[in-house]
Design an enzyme around this catalytic site. Structure first.
Site: not given
Ligand code: PAF
Length: 282
Positions: A37, A39, A151-152
């Site tokens: 969810d 994404h 999150k990242d």
């Molecule tokens: O966050 C992710 O899933 C990956 O680091 C990304 C941004 C797709 C790059 O491979």
């Protein structure tokens, strides 16, 4: 409606050419698949913002530190495409390794400063891999906008800096972290947690919140940090890579929230590395 799955740059160029000529905005949601969810919230934001939306799925070997980690990463293309059906995206781009890194590939994108802390230290080469593949995905998709999860957060700031420094005309949107009902930040890696570890995992957020509260209330930050690390270890986390407060903009280390700040954590639970971050605000 199921979106077309494109596997080559040539197909992608063919699809985006008329969009570009028409002046459409093109939103890209870069992913490594195993969609959840979190994404899907990025896809929803892209659909709201842009005329056209491309979701990319590529498990990027250049951002993994070990072959085992790369091999274990979940790959779920069929169910990913099914999850995207209700969003009516315009294309799903799923290149393979040779398409992305053809023979003789020799270029790396490297961002200094922001990558010299936290995951930049604990995962050497990771952000070079991310910046390189994201720069390529921006170029390949002709994106005008791109959507990344907070999150990242370190990755988000690295991508923003890369796009700014290289004059890549893509607006980078950061979208809020989506959490499970018990607070665990959604992540494709959660699929790798055993049932027992999954029950323990929300302790990470609890301890981040406890430390953020100590910082906001002006209590002894170093003592609170030590207590939170001990609490994580008692709960079953086998290693805490970091649990620290940093400034939002340049990720410099803080011991009091004097500027807009976040609490960042990375810790190992039953062989799975969990990362998370929250805003430190009163
Ligand atoms: O966050 C992710 O899933 C990956 O680091 C990304 C941004 C797709 C790059 O491979």
């Amino acid at each position: 409606m199921t979106a077309p799955i494109l596997r080559s740059r040539a197909e992608l160029r063919g699809m985006t050419r008329p969009w570009r000529l028409a002046g459409d905005t093109i939103g890209v949601v870069p992913t490594m698949g195993a969609l959840h969810d979190g994404h899907l919230s990025l896809v929803a934001a892209a659909k709201q913002t842009c005329d056209r939306v491309i979701v990319t799925i590529f498990v990027n070997p250049r951002q993994f530190g070990s072959p085992e980690d790369l091999a274990n990463y979940p790959r779920t293309e069929t169910s990913d495409a099914a999850k995207l059906a209700r969003f009516d995206v315009d294309a799903i781009y799923v290149p393979d390794g040779d398409e992305m890194y053809p023979d003789g590939f020799a270029t790396t994108v490297s961002v200094t400063g922001l990558t010299e802390v936290m995951d930049g230290i604990h995962r050497p080469g990771h952000f070079e891999g991310v910046a390189t593949v994201v720069a390529k995905l921006f170029a390949q998709t002709s994106a005008t906008d791109a959507f990344f999860g907070e999150k990242d957060f370190q990755q988000l700031q690295v991508v923003r800096r890369m796009a700014r420094d290289l004059d890549i005309g893509v607006t980078v949107h950061g979208c809020p972290t989506i959490r499970e009902i018990d607070g665990l930040a959604m992540s494709s890696r959660n699929l790798l947690l055993s049932d027992r570890a999954r029950v323990t995992a929300p302790v990470l957020l609890e301890q981040m919140q406890a430390l953020a509260d100590a910082a906001i209330e002006g209590r002894d930050y170093a003592a609170a940090q030590r207590a939170s690390i001990r609490a994580l270890e008692r709960a079953g986390f086998t290693g805490v890579d970091y649990l620290e407060m940093r400034a939002n903009d340049d990720l410099s280390l803080l011991t009091a929230p004097m500027r807009p700040a976040r609490l960042f954590a990375a810790a190992w639970l039953a062989g799975v590395r969990l990362i998370d971050n929250i805003a430190v605000e009163g």
